[in-house]
Structures are given as C-alpha cells and as structure tokens.
Design an enzyme around this catalytic site. Sequence first.
Site: not given
Length: 540
Positions: A229, A336, A338
């Site tokens: 990533h 969270y 993205s």
Amino acid sequence: KNDDDIVTRLSGLVWSSLRYRAALMDESLEPDVFHLGTVTNEKWFKTVASFMPKKFAYAFPYLFNGYPLDMSQHKKMFGGSRIPLKHRDIYRQTNNARHICVMYKDNVYTVNVMGPTGNIYSPAQIRNALQFIVDADENAGVPVGVFTGEERNEWAGIREQLENNATNKNNLDAIDTSLFLVSLDKEGASSRESLANQFLHGYGKNRWFDKSFCLLGSGTGEVAINFEHSWGDGVCVVRYAEEVMKDQEFVKFEGTNELDLPTKLCWDLNQEQMSQVEKSGKKLEDTAKSLDFKMCLYEKFGKEDLKKHKISPDAVAQIAIQLGHYRLHNQIVPTYESASTAGFKGGRTETIRPATVASTEFVKAFTADPSPQGKGDLLRKAADKHNKISVEAKTGKGMDRHLFALAAIAKKDHIRSTLTAKGASETEIEDAVAKGGGDLMSAAEVAEGLPKLFTDNGWSRINHNILSTSTLASEAIEGGGFGPVVADGYGIGYGVRDHGIGFNISSYRGDSQQLGDSFAKSLDDIMEVLKANPPPKSEK
C-alpha cells in the site's frame, strides 16, 4: 473465475498488464476525470480533450464541470518494491526492467516478458514460460518470502545479513527490480472464505509482500491482486484491474512457440538463516490463522434501489455499519473511511469520519424504538452529513492528514531541540528522531514537549480506529479486503453494486460473521425506514 486453466488465464493477464504499463509510460492512457453531474456528449468531450495541447488539457474539463485527477501514482505500480531499513522503509523503483518474477511452490523464477528493445512478448510466449515452470514441478523451495511478513525492523536486520552473500543479494535485486510478481498456487480453495484467506495472506506461503503488486492465481482457477500500500491507493489498482479485464478480448494464443527460459533463483542460506525462515514462517502462519475473515453478500437491494429513494448508497452502507456495530457491541467507536484526494497534485487519501453526531442520533433512536415510523428525517440527516464530510475530505477540507502532519513535525522538532540542548551528536539525534525518541528520550519526555492536543485522550481515541473501512466498487472486482488496523478492531472492505452490497470483514475477535449478520439486519431495517418515509416531494 473463467473456464481457462490458471496458467492460460494468468498469461493473458500478464500480457495485458504489460500493455497497460506501456500506455502509462507513453501517456496514451485516458486520464481519470471526475465529473460533477452528467456529460451530455461524452464521446465528443473525450475526442476534443485528446487533441488539446498539454498546457490546456488540464483546464479544458473545468468547462464541463469535470476535474482531472492526479495519476502520478499509477506509474509507481510497476517495477517497485518496499525495502526495509532500520526504523524506516524506502520505496525502490526501476523503470528499465523487462522481467517479472513468478513464484510456484515457494520457488522464485525470473521470466523475461519483454525483448531487449522493449517489445512485449506474445501471450503464447508468456504461457510457454509459465507452463515450463509448472511442468518442471520442482520440490518446494525455501519460503524466504515469509520474511516480508515479519516485523519491519526484524526483516531489515535479516535482509542486511542476506545481502552479505552475493547470490542472495542478486536474488533480492532480481525480485526488487521485477515489473511485478505472479504467485501461482498449486492449491485451490473449498469456500469463499478460504479463497479470501488464500488471496489476502496465503498463510505466508508462496508470497512476497514487499512487491508493489502481485497477480495471484489459485489451483481452482480464480485470480486476484494483492498489493503493497505505500506506493499507491485502491483507486489506482481498480483502474488497472478494469483496463486489464477489458483487454482480455484481445488476448490471442497464437504464433511463435519460442521460449525464453525462466531462471530459478537459488538461495544460499546458512543454518541460522534456515532456522529464522522456519521461525518467521511459523509466526506469520499463526497470525494468519488467528485472523477471522468472512465474506458477507447482501442481495436484497443495491445501488439502483437506493437511487430510487434519493439517498446516497455509500451513506447507507456506512450507516448500516454504524447501526450493525452498535447492535453487536452497544457502543459508538472511532471509524475510518478512505477518501481519495487525487484531485490534488500528488494527492493520496484523507479520512472520512462516518461516526457523526447525526449517524449516532439515528442509531440510538432506532435501537430504542426499532419501528421505521418517524425515522426518515434522522436517516436522511445522517446521510446528508455523511455526503457533506465526504466531499470535504475529497476537496482538501478534512482534518486527519493535516493534524497528523502537525503532530509528526511537533514530535520531531521537540526531540531535536531537546537532544541538541543535551549535546547529542547529529547522528544520535537523527537516530532518535527515527525511533521516536529511542534510547535517549523516554515516551514521557517526548510527550512533555508536545502541544496538549496531541497528548489528550481524545487524540489517542480517534486514532484507534475500531472500524477501518474502504470501498472498491467495480464490475471488474468481485470484492476486496484487508486486515484490521488495531488488534481489537475490524477491517471492512465493502462495495455497493447495482443489486447488492458486499462486506468482507476481518478481525482477530472471532465475531466477523456476527458483525456481517448485524449489517444485513441493519440494511433490512434501513430499507423499511425508506419505504415508510418517502423523500420529500422536492427531492423526488
């Protein structure tokens, strides 16, 4: 999955991947443009844009409420590897390689897929090379790749020792500089969950996790992409997957039977290193086995039905996640999601915080009284709030990345100034900065010099994301997943399709299926709310 044998299928994907890379390198790939609204004549728009001089091409889409997206990370996808160093990693990239690496039964082979002039070998030539590896049917190799799943400082030390040997150093260099990696697994999977685990981590077998990306093929014919990533984000991988899948119609296995023989990489390991392979492999396998990964597919409605109710599909998915988790654990937790910031040069991601006051009000109201009546306004307020913060995150108005940078700068500045005053050498100071204080400053001493915001319990809490979520919706991808970012959390990859919603849930808690069932119940209830509370006439 399709009816081709896995060697044939992977060969076609390798060939199309090379064609995709060529389009990236000569900048003939159609750029990503985000449109607010609908382009009435998309073909005309693309034709005119393709003839625009470079200095005007970026501005042209704005006339049609379109926003060009930065594509710099796309080129980082090929020829790259993450290299471990003590207390930090670097990303190494080579643009002149003409080989890939293929792993089969933990043996690593280099396979030339391009000629000396850069010409791409034919699908038949690539298939011949892959088939040669399978037919050789070598004994299982030493699984050196398990080191890439080690703790990074541990791996940095091991790699440093490996590089002291010329043979091993050359092997590492061949892997690092390869265009990408192909992992061909002899074993297949008996279920969706076992397939997901095979593609996510493979229990450390036949994997090299530091490579920019890896094409995976199972013994039962399925394929996947496993990517590291640090170099880029999901939007880049989705575009790659879509283009490569579209290109499969041009794959023809005909012509030359020439074979550029693969080269097997042989490791020269001493007894201590062999023992370390076994130790690291066992640790990685134990960690992988403790991960509870479930694939949950909800098929009662999807994007098309939600659009009819004039509500954001992503907002509904996130509200269902909030409601589902609250029902299972009776608490609202840091969440969270993205958001891509590719609208900015060099943009990566920003954080959307789906656990809002509005979503919490809906969740608690529904938990107190599960009837759908009177919940429509609360649901739509929660969805509207989610839409608002999503746009803010994508347009540079989020808070997380900004605050993270300020915290990192404050910490480094405090360590430098404190150790300078103590008379530490520059080498000692930089080492301490890399280690967050290291042996020269305790955690308490480091915290003393930080602004109170960054030592507050609230700061620690919002950075401990129990629910880490990301969506990768594409017809080219059946699903995507990742591990939780904290030990007591969940990793939730989800996708809202036209007629369904998929959740791939991972955790170390052992209740991923229960959470998925709770999401499904929450989606049922949200649809009942939408049916009982149609949108105001102004929204219809």
